[in-house]
Design a protein around this motif. Structure first.
Motif, PDB file in Angstrom:
ATOM      1  N   GLY A  89      39.723   2.840 -46.978  1.00  0.00           N
ATOM      2  CA  GLY A  89      39.851   2.697 -45.344  1.00  0.00           C
ATOM      3  C   GLY A  89      39.238   4.002 -44.665  1.00  0.00           C
ATOM      4  N   HIS A  90      38.333   4.715 -45.342  1.00  0.00           N
ATOM      5  CA  HIS A  90      37.687   5.933 -44.596  1.00  0.00           C
ATOM      6  C   HIS A  90      36.246   5.579 -44.235  1.00  0.00           C
ATOM      7  N   ALA A  91      35.720   6.327 -43.210  1.00  0.00           N
ATOM      8  CA  ALA A  91      34.099   6.199 -43.059  1.00  0.00           C
ATOM      9  C   ALA A  91      33.604   7.559 -42.545  1.00  0.00           C
ATOM     10  N   THR A  92      32.610   7.771 -42.972  1.00  0.00           N
ATOM     11  CA  THR A  92      31.905   9.044 -43.043  1.00  0.00           C
ATOM     12  C   THR A  92      30.693   9.210 -42.197  1.00  0.00           C
ATOM     13  N   PRO A  93      30.941   9.293 -40.868  1.00  0.00           N
ATOM     14  CA  PRO A  93      29.719   9.350 -39.603  1.00  0.00           C
ATOM     15  C   PRO A  93      28.915  10.207 -39.827  1.00  0.00           C
ATOM     16  N   THR A  94      29.302  11.362 -40.464  1.00  0.00           N
ATOM     17  CA  THR A  94      28.378  12.302 -40.849  1.00  0.00           C
ATOM     18  C   THR A  94      28.827  13.227 -41.868  1.00  0.00           C
ATOM     19  N   PRO A  95      28.069  13.854 -42.791  1.00  0.00           N
ATOM     20  CA  PRO A  95      28.720  14.690 -43.967  1.00  0.00           C
ATOM     21  C   PRO A  95      29.803  15.676 -43.524  1.00  0.00           C
ATOM     22  N   GLY A  96      30.777  15.588 -44.127  1.00  0.00           N
ATOM     23  CA  GLY A  96      31.978  16.359 -44.157  1.00  0.00           C
ATOM     24  C   GLY A  96      32.978  15.788 -43.248  1.00  0.00           C
ATOM     25  N   VAL A  97      32.653  14.772 -42.559  1.00  0.00           N
ATOM     26  CA  VAL A  97      33.762  14.211 -41.439  1.00  0.00           C
ATOM     27  C   VAL A  97      34.210  12.890 -42.194  1.00  0.00           C
ATOM     28  N   SER A  98      35.304  12.634 -42.031  1.00  0.00           N
ATOM     29  CA  SER A  98      36.065  11.496 -42.689  1.00  0.00           C
ATOM     30  C   SER A  98      36.992  11.000 -41.558  1.00  0.00           C
ATOM     31  N   LEU A  99      36.863   9.597 -41.133  1.00  0.00           N
ATOM     32  CA  LEU A  99      37.579   8.637 -40.283  1.00  0.00           C
ATOM     33  C   LEU A  99      38.562   7.880 -40.948  1.00  0.00           C
ATOM     34  N   ASN A 100      40.020   7.780 -41.039  1.00  0.00           N
ATOM     35  CA  ASN A 100      40.673   6.844 -41.292  1.00  0.00           C
ATOM     36  C   ASN A 100      40.884   5.684 -40.391  1.00  0.00           C
ATOM     37  N   LEU A 101      41.603   4.783 -40.936  1.00  0.00           N
ATOM     38  CA  LEU A 101      42.035   3.521 -40.276  1.00  0.00           C
ATOM     39  C   LEU A 101      40.847   2.425 -40.204  1.00  0.00           C
ATOM     40  N   GLN A 102      39.804   2.649 -41.073  1.00  0.00           N
ATOM     41  CA  GLN A 102      38.654   1.653 -41.049  1.00  0.00           C
ATOM     42  C   GLN A 102      38.954   0.641 -41.955  1.00  0.00           C
ATOM     43  N   THR A 103      38.074  -0.408 -41.885  1.00  0.00           N
ATOM     44  CA  THR A 103      38.088  -1.382 -42.886  1.00  0.00           C
ATOM     45  C   THR A 103      37.994  -0.910 -44.425  1.00  0.00           C
ATOM     46  N   ARG A 104      38.742  -1.559 -44.981  1.00  0.00           N
ATOM     47  CA  ARG A 104      38.931  -1.297 -46.767  1.00  0.00           C
ATOM     48  C   ARG A 104      38.145  -2.190 -47.493  1.00  0.00           C
ATOM     49  N   LYS A 105      37.077  -1.697 -48.112  1.00  0.00           N
ATOM     50  CA  LYS A 105      36.123  -2.325 -49.110  1.00  0.00           C
ATOM     51  C   LYS A 105      36.658  -2.587 -50.158  1.00  0.00           C
ATOM     52  N   ALA A 106      36.291  -3.741 -50.674  1.00  0.00           N
ATOM     53  CA  ALA A 106      36.641  -4.475 -51.926  1.00  0.00           C
ATOM     54  C   ALA A 106      36.145  -3.577 -52.919  1.00  0.00           C
TER      55      ALA A 106
END
Length: 216
Positions: A89-106
């Motif tokens: 449930g994390h996304a990386t909009p730019t290297p070194g930055v992680s956003l949580n509460l995102q869609t979880r990939k199978a």
């Protein structure tokens, strides 16, 4: 007529260990690229369901029906591959930055457990565990102060699975491949798919493809 013999030489089997973990992020229901899961310390399989539903007639138990069984597991590790972040449930909009509460990939995954016995020890054989169509649940993480007896922190992830189809059988989430039973040439073909070769990327074949590969 055969006579039962207990504890014959070579028949005292046991299973242990967890190594060669590979993560396969899902792409449209397939698993086209595997990455090594370094730091994988354990996978605890926790199936659930299959509860007995009893029914009665003539004031006694007439029969029972078992409910559907569900696959679940707990993954423990010291670290994980970057590709796991999207599964957690994390996304990386730019290297070194992680956003949580995102869609979880199978994802799918595989790992190996060793088979030992009384004559060969832990090198008697091994079992490949192939897991399909999983998603991970949110999990807590503790960050403790370093003290005079520091220990590396571990992470734990609860996973569940939606079974995939198997031609001629019920759907499944798990395949177990026993190296002491499968012919070595066929096992080598499967491992070439799972771990990759010099000219082919590693991937996770679906159950029908695995069965066809080992029957060929």
């Amino acid at each position: 007529m055969a006579i039962i013999t207990w504890d014959a030489d070579g028949k005292k089997l046991y299973e242990l260990g967890c190594d060669r973990g590979v993560l396969y992020p899902s792409v449209s229901g397939a698993y086209p690229l595997g990455v090594p899961w370094n730091g994988l310390s354990s996978v605890t399989q926790s199936p659930s369901g299959a509860d007995e539903n009893e029914f009665y007639a003539d004031n006694q138990k007439y029969g029972s029906i078992r409910g559907a069984e569900k696959f679940g597991a707990t993954i423990e590790c010291y670290t994980y591959p970057d590709e796991w972040k999207a599964c957690d449930g994390h996304a990386t909009p730019t290297p070194g930055v992680s956003l949580n509460l995102q869609t979880r990939k199978a994802f799918g995954m595989c790992y190996r457990s060793k088979i030992g016995n009384d004559t060969d020890g832990i090198d008697h054989g091994y079992k490949l565990n192939l897991i399909f169509n999983c998603t991970s649940s949110p999990s807590e993480r503790a960050h403790n102060s370093i003290n005079d007896s520091p220990e590396a922190g571990t992470m734990s992830f609860e996973i569940s699975s939606t079974p995939v189809n198997v031609t001629g059988y019920g759907s499944t989430s798990l395949l177990e491949i026993d190296s002491t039973t499968v012919p070595p040439a066929k096992l080598k073909l499967l491992e070439a798919a799972l771990y990759g070769t010099a000219d082919k990327e590693p991937y996770l074949p679906l159950p029908d493809a695995v069965i066809a590969m080992l029957k060929a």
